[in-house]
Design a protein around this motif. Structure first.
Motif, PDB file in Angstrom:
ATOM      1  N   ALA A   1       0.844  -1.212   0.000  1.00 17.28           N
ATOM      2  CA  ALA A   1       0.000   0.000   0.000  1.00 17.28           C
ATOM      3  C   ALA A   1       0.873   1.253   0.000  1.00 17.28           C
ATOM      4  N   ALA A   2       1.973   1.208   0.740  1.00 20.04           N
ATOM      5  CA  ALA A   2       2.878   2.372   0.793  1.00 20.04           C
ATOM      6  C   ALA A   2       3.542   2.590  -0.563  1.00 20.04           C
ATOM      7  N   ILE A   3       3.900   1.508  -1.227  1.00 19.52           N
ATOM      8  CA  ILE A   3       4.522   1.646  -2.558  1.00 19.52           C
ATOM      9  C   ILE A   3       3.515   2.234  -3.541  1.00 19.52           C
ATOM     10  N   ILE A   4       2.285   1.734  -3.487  1.00 19.18           N
ATOM     11  CA  ILE A   4       1.246   2.243  -4.402  1.00 19.18           C
ATOM     12  C   ILE A   4       0.980   3.724  -4.124  1.00 19.18           C
TER      13      ILE A   4
ATOM     14  N   LEU B   1       0.277  -3.812  -7.828  1.00 24.84           N
ATOM     15  CA  LEU B   1       0.534  -2.611  -8.630  1.00 24.84           C
ATOM     16  C   LEU B   1      -0.379  -2.599  -9.857  1.00 24.84           C
ATOM     17  N   ARG B   2      -0.460  -3.743 -10.542  1.00 25.62           N
ATOM     18  CA  ARG B   2      -1.307  -3.815 -11.744  1.00 25.62           C
ATOM     19  C   ARG B   2      -2.762  -3.521 -11.391  1.00 25.62           C
ATOM     20  N   ALA B   3      -3.209  -4.053 -10.259  1.00 25.25           N
ATOM     21  CA  ALA B   3      -4.594  -3.830  -9.840  1.00 25.25           C
ATOM     22  C   ALA B   3      -4.854  -2.346  -9.579  1.00 25.25           C
ATOM     23  N   SER B   4      -3.807  -1.611  -9.254  1.00 26.48           N
ATOM     24  CA  SER B   4      -3.950  -0.166  -9.032  1.00 26.48           C
ATOM     25  C   SER B   4      -3.680   0.632 -10.301  1.00 26.48           C
ATOM     26  N   GLY B   5      -3.513  -0.059 -11.412  1.00 25.59           N
ATOM     27  CA  GLY B   5      -3.329   0.632 -12.691  1.00 25.59           C
ATOM     28  C   GLY B   5      -1.902   1.107 -12.934  1.00 25.59           C
ATOM     29  N   ILE B   6      -0.944   0.561 -12.173  1.00 28.16           N
ATOM     30  CA  ILE B   6       0.454   0.985 -12.331  1.00 28.16           C
ATOM     31  C   ILE B   6       1.219  -0.099 -13.108  1.00 28.16           C
ATOM     32  N   PRO B   7       1.722   0.249 -14.288  1.00 27.73           N
ATOM     33  CA  PRO B   7       2.460  -0.747 -15.073  1.00 27.73           C
ATOM     34  C   PRO B   7       3.733  -1.180 -14.344  1.00 27.73           C
ATOM     35  N   VAL B   8       4.037  -2.469 -14.463  1.00 30.99           N
ATOM     36  CA  VAL B   8       5.155  -3.013 -13.683  1.00 30.99           C
ATOM     37  C   VAL B   8       5.891  -4.082 -14.470  1.00 30.99           C
ATOM     38  N   PHE B   9       7.205  -4.142 -14.284  1.00 34.57           N
ATOM     39  CA  PHE B   9       8.016  -5.230 -14.815  1.00 34.57           C
ATOM     40  C   PHE B   9       8.183  -6.259 -13.712  1.00 34.57           C
ATOM     41  N   GLY B  10       7.666  -7.463 -13.961  1.00 36.02           N
ATOM     42  CA  GLY B  10       7.781  -8.538 -12.971  1.00 36.02           C
ATOM     43  C   GLY B  10       6.557  -9.412 -13.053  1.00 36.02           C
TER      44      GLY B  10
END
Ligand code: AMP
Ligand code: GLY
Length: 424
Positions: A55-58, A85-94
């Protein structure tokens, strides 16, 4: 396309190499890193977010308008950071938590191998200690005993005697742990890295690692004391065979099972007389293998990571410097056991140039001085026309570093250097 702000998760030598490569991207706006280290701080702004607190990262990503997150280590991926992250709409590598089981659970990977006929060591899994001990006695030595779960490369015993194998089983299973017991494969080990966007696969490069702490591959296993890339033992024919028999069936199989793999897939291989066999998968770059890969990569890393994340890997290519890169890990005295923290390192800042790069792992700056804060501390990397020359470059730089609190192996690349000498 507007510049993109990136958050990199991690703080080891692998992440310094990733940060160093991402920082060269013309697409990059600002690079952040959590938690980072003293070397990463030269190319990114380091922030002390707790990386287990999704949550803090998001919240941080929203506040700073981060456009892309790159996750270095396995633990946050196995914990589902990429999914959150993806669920929050933030693109991520991993990869997703489900796909990260390829590293997180040896039993999961063995099931995948069995289902899709991927060559690997015969194995059995035990939750009952008496059956495990019987199995070891029945099979005899050499035999390989592993804990099921993440163990940072340290949860494996290659037992030469039945007695050692029984001890290893007892240690792993004493508090209810599960053990995987494997056939001992014979051959030379090599690592092979690919990106996958779930469907497409982009082969990256080969490498060889040195896991034991002392020269001559003696002493306990570590996270890795040095590496080089490419690994000449992995010929193009072996790369092709590995793609066909191991990587492609895995990527296809994971997609068919509804858990497509997106990220970097790191295959630890045994090159046996019957062909390459899978020892294990990791779902992140190797450390220190990443350092030698990044030293050689000429393409825009950020563009490749984003193509992996958004499913357009078929539209990009990876270009590599033709030279060999070799890295020597400098570790704190005592590593991989208990080690001292806070010793001062001098001379590392003066090293640099086209063919020598010092990647930091466990470092920090205190009162203007570079200090050691971790087990593995510096990864001194050289480039040269072959392993011998790359090693000379790296060791010339190692010799310029004054750090009484640390040590390094003096024989990184020895197998290949001996072959190069023999072949003139
Ligand atoms: P892992 O943590 O699975 O990478 O294993 C650590 C090391 O143990 C590998 O790099 C190999 O050297 C060795 N190893 C693991 N599994 C086997 C096996 N089935 N046969 C021979 N060596 C193995
Ligand atoms: N160097 C081996 C690993 O990263 O797992």
């Amino acid at each position: 396309m507007p510049a993109i702000d990136v958050l990199l998760i991690g703080g080891g030598g692998r992440e310094h190499a990733l940060a160093w490569a991402i920082a060269k991207s013309p697409m990059l706006g600002k690079l952040w890193c959590a938690p980072g280290n003293a070397g990463i701080a030269d190319v990114a702004e380091c922030v002390g977010i707790d990386i287990t607190d999704h949550a803090a990262i998001i919240a941080f990503c929203k506040e700073k308008e981060i456009g892309f997150v790159v996750v270095g280590p396995e633990a946050p991926l196995v914990a589902g950071l990429a999914d959150d992250l993806r669920a929050s709409g933030i693109p991520v590598f991993g990869p997703s938590k489900a796909a990260a089981q390829l590293e997180g659970s040896k039993a999961f990977t063995k099931d995948i191998c069995e289902r899709f006929a991927i060559p690997t060591a015969a194995w059995a899994k035990f939750s009952d200690i008496a059956s495990a001990l019987d199995y070891v006695r029945e099979r005899g030595a050499p035999i390989v005993i592993k804990a099921d779960g993440l163990a940072a490369g340290k949860g494996v015993t290659v037992a030469e005697t039945v007695e050692d194998a029984l001890t290893a089983v007892n240690i792993i299973m004493a508090d209810g742990g599960e053990a995987v017991i494997e056939e001992c494969m014979v051959g030379e080990e090599a690592s092979f890295f690919v990106f996958s966007d779930g469907t497409n696969i982009l082969p990256l490069a080969t490498a060889q690692d040195h896991k034991r702490v002392h020269d001559g591959d003696k002493g306990p296993n570590t996270g890795g004391m040095g590496a080089y890339s490419p690994a000449p033992v992995m010929t193009q024919a072996l790369v092709d065979e590995t793609m066909k028999t191991i990587i492609e069936p895995t990527v296809r199989g994971m997609a068919d099972l509804g858990m497509p793999f997106t990220g970097v897939l790191f295959a630890g291989l045994m090159l046996t007389k019957d062909g390459p066999k899978l020892i294990e998968y990791n779902i992140r770059f190797g450390d220190p293998e990443c350092q030698v890969l990044m030293a050689r990569l000429q393409s825009d890393l950020l563009a490749l990571l984003m193509a992996t994340s958004d499913g357009t890997l078929d539209q990009v290519r990876a270009q590599w410097r033709s030279e060999t890169a070799l890295t020597v890990v400098m570790a704190a005295n005592g590593y991989p056991g208990a080690y001292d923290k806070g010793s001062i390192i001098s001379g590392a800042e003066a090293i640099g140039g086209e063919d020598t790069i010092v990647f930091h792992a466990g470092t920090a700056r205190k009162d203007g001085k570079l200090i050691a804060t971790g087990g593995r501390v510096l990864c001194v990397t050289g480039l040269g026309k072959n392993v011998t020359e790359a090693a000379n470059k790296a060791y010339d730089a190692v010799n310029k570093i004054d750090w009484p609190g640390g040590f390094n192996r003096t024989d990184i690349g020895w197998r290949e250097i001996a072959r190069e000498k023999k072949n003139g």
